[in-house]
Design a protein around this motif. Sequence first.
Motif, PDB file in Angstrom:
ATOM      1  N   LEU A 177       0.847  -1.199   0.000  1.00 29.63           N
ATOM      2  CA  LEU A 177       0.000   0.000   0.000  1.00 29.63           C
ATOM      3  C   LEU A 177       0.879   1.245   0.000  1.00 29.63           C
ATOM      4  N   PRO A 178       1.127   1.830  -1.156  1.00 31.28           N
ATOM      5  CA  PRO A 178       1.980   3.016  -1.213  1.00 31.28           C
ATOM      6  C   PRO A 178       1.233   4.283  -0.794  1.00 31.28           C
ATOM      7  N   GLY A 179       2.024   5.315  -0.541  1.00 32.63           N
ATOM      8  CA  GLY A 179       1.443   6.620  -0.238  1.00 32.63           C
ATOM      9  C   GLY A 179       2.020   7.233   1.022  1.00 32.63           C
ATOM     10  N   ILE A 180       1.685   8.512   1.236  1.00 27.54           N
ATOM     11  CA  ILE A 180       2.054   9.210   2.467  1.00 27.54           C
ATOM     12  C   ILE A 180       1.009   8.821   3.507  1.00 27.54           C
ATOM     13  N   PHE A 181       1.360   7.877   4.393  1.00 25.92           N
ATOM     14  CA  PHE A 181       0.345   7.285   5.257  1.00 25.92           C
ATOM     15  C   PHE A 181       0.483   7.692   6.722  1.00 25.92           C
ATOM     16  N   ARG A 182       1.487   8.528   7.014  1.00 26.17           N
ATOM     17  CA  ARG A 182       1.592   9.099   8.354  1.00 26.17           C
ATOM     18  C   ARG A 182       1.701  10.611   8.253  1.00 26.17           C
ATOM     19  N   ASP A 183       1.810  11.255   9.393  1.00 24.54           N
ATOM     20  CA  ASP A 183       1.684  12.707   9.482  1.00 24.54           C
ATOM     21  C   ASP A 183       2.798  13.448   8.748  1.00 24.54           C
ATOM     22  N   VAL A 184       2.422  14.630   8.261  1.00 19.85           N
ATOM     23  CA  VAL A 184       3.380  15.574   7.678  1.00 19.85           C
ATOM     24  C   VAL A 184       3.276  16.866   8.486  1.00 19.85           C
ATOM     25  N   THR A 185       4.437  17.374   8.921  1.00 22.03           N
ATOM     26  CA  THR A 185       4.459  18.522   9.817  1.00 22.03           C
ATOM     27  C   THR A 185       5.599  19.455   9.444  1.00 22.03           C
ATOM     28  N   LEU A 186       5.343  20.736   9.532  1.00 24.34           N
ATOM     29  CA  LEU A 186       6.405  21.735   9.508  1.00 24.34           C
ATOM     30  C   LEU A 186       6.600  22.195  10.943  1.00 24.34           C
ATOM     31  N   THR A 187       7.785  21.986  11.486  1.00 24.69           N
ATOM     32  CA  THR A 187       8.010  22.279  12.899  1.00 24.69           C
ATOM     33  C   THR A 187       9.295  23.064  13.085  1.00 24.69           C
ATOM     34  N   ARG A 188       9.275  23.909  14.088  1.00 24.12           N
ATOM     35  CA  ARG A 188      10.497  24.628  14.452  1.00 24.12           C
ATOM     36  C   ARG A 188      11.220  23.952  15.614  1.00 24.12           C
ATOM     37  N   SER A 189      10.722  22.790  15.998  1.00 26.49           N
ATOM     38  CA  SER A 189      11.417  22.019  17.023  1.00 26.49           C
ATOM     39  C   SER A 189      12.650  21.349  16.430  1.00 26.49           C
ATOM     40  N   ALA A 190      13.762  21.419  17.168  1.00 27.26           N
ATOM     41  CA  ALA A 190      14.988  20.736  16.758  1.00 27.26           C
ATOM     42  C   ALA A 190      15.569  19.908  17.899  1.00 27.26           C
ATOM     43  N   ALA A 191      14.844  19.795  18.993  1.00 27.86           N
ATOM     44  CA  ALA A 191      15.368  19.143  20.189  1.00 27.86           C
ATOM     45  C   ALA A 191      15.544  17.643  19.983  1.00 27.86           C
ATOM     46  N   ASP A 192      16.539  17.106  20.662  1.00 26.13           N
ATOM     47  CA  ASP A 192      16.734  15.662  20.732  1.00 26.13           C
ATOM     48  C   ASP A 192      17.193  15.330  22.145  1.00 26.13           C
ATOM     49  N   VAL A 193      16.505  14.418  22.779  1.00 28.93           N
ATOM     50  CA  VAL A 193      16.770  14.055  24.176  1.00 28.93           C
ATOM     51  C   VAL A 193      16.775  12.544  24.296  1.00 28.93           C
ATOM     52  N   PHE A 194      17.676  12.014  25.092  1.00 30.29           N
ATOM     53  CA  PHE A 194      17.709  10.593  25.420  1.00 30.29           C
ATOM     54  C   PHE A 194      17.768  10.480  26.942  1.00 30.29           C
ATOM     55  N   VAL A 195      16.651  10.087  27.542  1.00 31.17           N
ATOM     56  CA  VAL A 195      16.553   9.961  28.989  1.00 31.17           C
ATOM     57  C   VAL A 195      16.885   8.530  29.388  1.00 31.17           C
ATOM     58  N   HIS A 196      17.705   8.376  30.411  1.00 32.43           N
ATOM     59  CA  HIS A 196      18.046   7.072  30.966  1.00 32.43           C
ATOM     60  C   HIS A 196      17.444   6.998  32.368  1.00 32.43           C
ATOM     61  N   ALA A 197      16.534   6.056  32.560  1.00 30.49           N
ATOM     62  CA  ALA A 197      15.826   5.951  33.844  1.00 30.49           C
ATOM     63  C   ALA A 197      15.781   4.477  34.245  1.00 30.49           C
ATOM     64  N   SER A 198      16.746   4.064  35.055  1.00 30.29           N
ATOM     65  CA  SER A 198      16.815   2.670  35.481  1.00 30.29           C
ATOM     66  C   SER A 198      16.247   2.518  36.884  1.00 30.29           C
ATOM     67  N   TYR A 199      16.046   1.264  37.282  1.00 29.35           N
ATOM     68  CA  TYR A 199      15.434   0.999  38.591  1.00 29.35           C
ATOM     69  C   TYR A 199      16.104  -0.209  39.221  1.00 29.35           C
ATOM     70  N   GLU A 200      16.458  -0.069  40.502  1.00 29.50           N
ATOM     71  CA  GLU A 200      17.062  -1.181  41.223  1.00 29.50           C
ATOM     72  C   GLU A 200      16.883  -0.970  42.709  1.00 29.50           C
ATOM     73  N   ASP A 201      16.452  -2.027  43.380  1.00 28.33           N
ATOM     74  CA  ASP A 201      16.348  -2.038  44.841  1.00 28.33           C
ATOM     75  C   ASP A 201      15.528  -0.871  45.371  1.00 28.33           C
ATOM     76  N   GLY A 202      14.417  -0.598  44.697  1.00 34.76           N
ATOM     77  CA  GLY A 202      13.504   0.405  45.211  1.00 34.76           C
ATOM     78  C   GLY A 202      13.859   1.842  44.890  1.00 34.76           C
ATOM     79  N   ARG A 203      14.864   2.068  44.090  1.00 36.09           N
ATOM     80  CA  ARG A 203      15.267   3.440  43.759  1.00 36.09           C
ATOM     81  C   ARG A 203      15.496   3.569  42.259  1.00 36.09           C
ATOM     82  N   GLY A 204      15.261   4.786  41.752  1.00 38.93           N
ATOM     83  CA  GLY A 204      15.474   5.059  40.350  1.00 38.93           C
ATOM     84  C   GLY A 204      16.731   5.881  40.134  1.00 38.93           C
TER      85      GLY A 204
END
Length: 930
Positions: A177-204
């Motif tokens: 099934l060809p075509g543009i099948f998801r959203d198209v957006t013009l955005t001024r956002s350029a942010a990129d974030v990678f959050v690391h959130a681990s959990y062990e022994d009751g604490r994050g």
Amino acid sequence: MDLETFTPGSGRLEPRAALRSDAPALDLNGTWRFRLSPTAKAPEDFARPDYDDTAWDDLPVPSHWPLHGHGAPAYTNVSYPFPIDPPHVPGENPTGDYRRAFDLPEGWTGGRLRFDGADSFTRVWLNGHELGFSTGSRLPFEFDAGAWLRPGRNVLAVRVYQWSAASYLEDQDMWWLPGIFRDVTLTRSAADVFVHASYEDGRGTLSFESSGGPVTLSVPGLGVSGLQPGAEITVEAEPWTAETPRLYDAVVTSPEETVSLRIGFRTISIQDGVLLANGRPLLLKGVNRHEFHPEHGRAVPYETMREDVLLMKRHNVNAVRTSHYPPHPDFLDLCDELGLWVIDECDLETHGFGQVGWRANPTDDPHYADALLDRMRRMVERDKNHPSIIMWSLGNEAGVGRNLAVMADWARERDPSRPLHYEGDRSCAHTDVYSRMYASHAEVEAIGRLAEDPLDDPELDARRRAMPFLQCEYAHAMGNGPGGLAEYQELFARYPRLAGGFIWEWIDHGLAHPAYEYAYGGDYGEPVHDGNFVIDGLVFPDRTPSPGLLDLKKVFEPVTFEFADGVVRVVNGYDFADLAHLAFVATVQAEGETVVEQRLDLPAGGGEAKVPDAPGGAGERWLTVRAVLAADQPWGPAGHEVAWGQTLLAPAPSRREGGAAPGLVRDAGDIVAGDSAFDAGSGRLVRLFGLEVEGPRLDLWRAPTDNDRYGGLEGKWRALGLHRLTHRVDAVELDDALTVRTRVAPAATDLGMRATYRWSVSGDGALLMSLDIEPEGEWADPIPRLGVTMSLPRSIGGVTWFGPGPGEAYPDTGLAARVGRWTATIEELQTPYVYPQENGHRAGVRWADFGAFTVSGDPVFGMTARRWSTGELAAAQHRPDLVPGDRVHLHLDLAHQGIGTATCGPGALPQYDLKAHRATLNLRFDRGTA
């Protein structure tokens, strides 16, 4: 344009996370102008801003153009619909041109054009300037639009080619099934974030990475503010799990924008060959999910995505594999919010190369290395912040090759917190888990015991034996089935190495069709297709649960019940949650009528509770204990049933009792018993309490299921001639009872069945039938069914029965059926499989009241009633082919062949094979209530 380039794109910006930003954005979805050309050689002048597109059509974006009257869909499972000659593509290459004019808000500067998904090779122009191209259909790409934006009116032009060198990487089992099948957006956002959130022994433990200038992270719910990139802090946090999806709202602030995301603290690890989440063993009760909607294809509305997740949660599914590409990011947000473990799978499959011995497979072709790495990078970067994602998958059914190492090495370096998955390489050289498809129960047990067949390489073998095992696909849910679910789940629960698995698959991919109701492969005239193999889901195309999903809910139940004298023991089967959110209700029923119901008090950890005392009385009595939601949950309302168990308290007496038997009498051409009669020549019942009937007579045939067809049983049955049995009457003998001796056999063989009917009349006027069946000859293969069939007038409208229900049940299915009293119309007894087949059998019936008569078993029988014959059902290919006739066809069965999962995987387990054998069917017919 060189569509045969190996290069995955040009002009694109670096991939980044999908984030919610306060930066200005323009939604460019909506109505676009569209033109379809049969080849890729259409003029490119349409990209000029002043081009006149008034003769073009309108097309919604997102969408697939074949679903809006431009060309037609095509379905293949394995086969490529074009010659396997990489990187070359057909000259007949449907090419869609899109145009969209939009006004830029006053004061707007800079910005990125973002496409979240376009199938399959996409070129983009802004105001006549070509920004670049991209491949990788189910992944986002962005272009820097700032230099080419103009105040006021702007024109975006896009050309999408259906076929390219990249199409060889996208041979997933689904509609093309060809075509543009998801959203198209013009955005001024350029942010990129990678959050690391681990959990062990009751604490994050929390840290993050970010691109660009000065950035800080805050989590108000944890009292965290101003956290700098690279800094790490430990906080008192609740863990995220699929059972307890605790999320914390976070914001990342920079001078240019603020982005928001939700953080879940969890750690995925492998210890001693066991998959762990937050230090506890994790059992995946999963499904494979394609993106699909019957009207919109893969352009799935948000409301439908949410419906999918809610349905999964309400049917005790706790995990989803995104087969075989990353889904829309909104779906992953829902998995975070409502709680599902996710294996996120790369947009890669080269299955069709297996048909040519894997020659020239892109997975092992260095020319394709950049394209495969590009797809892995774009998936990981987009989805890296989702706590629901516990594994990255390199792809699906793409063979083996050097490019898997390229993908795996990069992913491990970028995100060492998640194990890697890939099924296609039995050596598991580049993965952290041992994954298989459709392994039999016996093989799964061997793997659980670390007793699987060894690899030739001792080092790789030792490495694989230290891995958890999961079935990324098992129990193929095509048509009636799948069978064998309970036996698989028992193995998963028994052996710690087994991490569970994922049913294939979530939904039937039936496209809405005016003539067929739902279409499958071949319905659009495709020269190469795989028929109804795309109709293989746990829910029908409109997302109505199938009997298979109801069975799966039962098998996946997180609570189990153990009954003893006067008590029930409730066992908590959750991996992380207790039972505090559940209420427990005990009900005693006699012959399906409630006589006692009360709530049970149980501690949050489970335990024993006294069950209610049941008053004495006649009839079969059952105790049912149900676990329901005590209060509304985000995924289900209070009272929603999560689990149930049932036990027999008192059996019923024999249903054949009836006092002394007066004789039957001959009257002209009939043998009469009151207002019931038999044909004197054939001994066939022709009138039942005044109702015109035909039969009953022995029947061995059923309309084949998909599993019967693909597993080879149908071919054996038809070769033997079980669909065209002949019936010979050898004797009709009348004394105090009527004895009819027959032989039932197919032509061209010496195999047969001796069927002897003995009819008598009880003192209270009931007709009693005892049918003795004895096979003759060597019946090597299982038979479809063993029972009798009869036809009734069309005036029979429905039935009330006592026994398991309300849905269908076969020897290795029907786990969701519980003993009770049920009522249904003849129409409601049918299961409307998209591809018609054997369905609607109710097993273990004690009695069934059809209004004009009641039939009882001694002790039980199976019941199926339809307004079409078995032959008509077997000949039908779509739902509308089944047209109600003048008769109701009633089947009263001793036994059925099991269902299995032989469309992919094993057939029915040996204990569910129906072999020809000596048997007796006892039935009692009473005058009905109407």
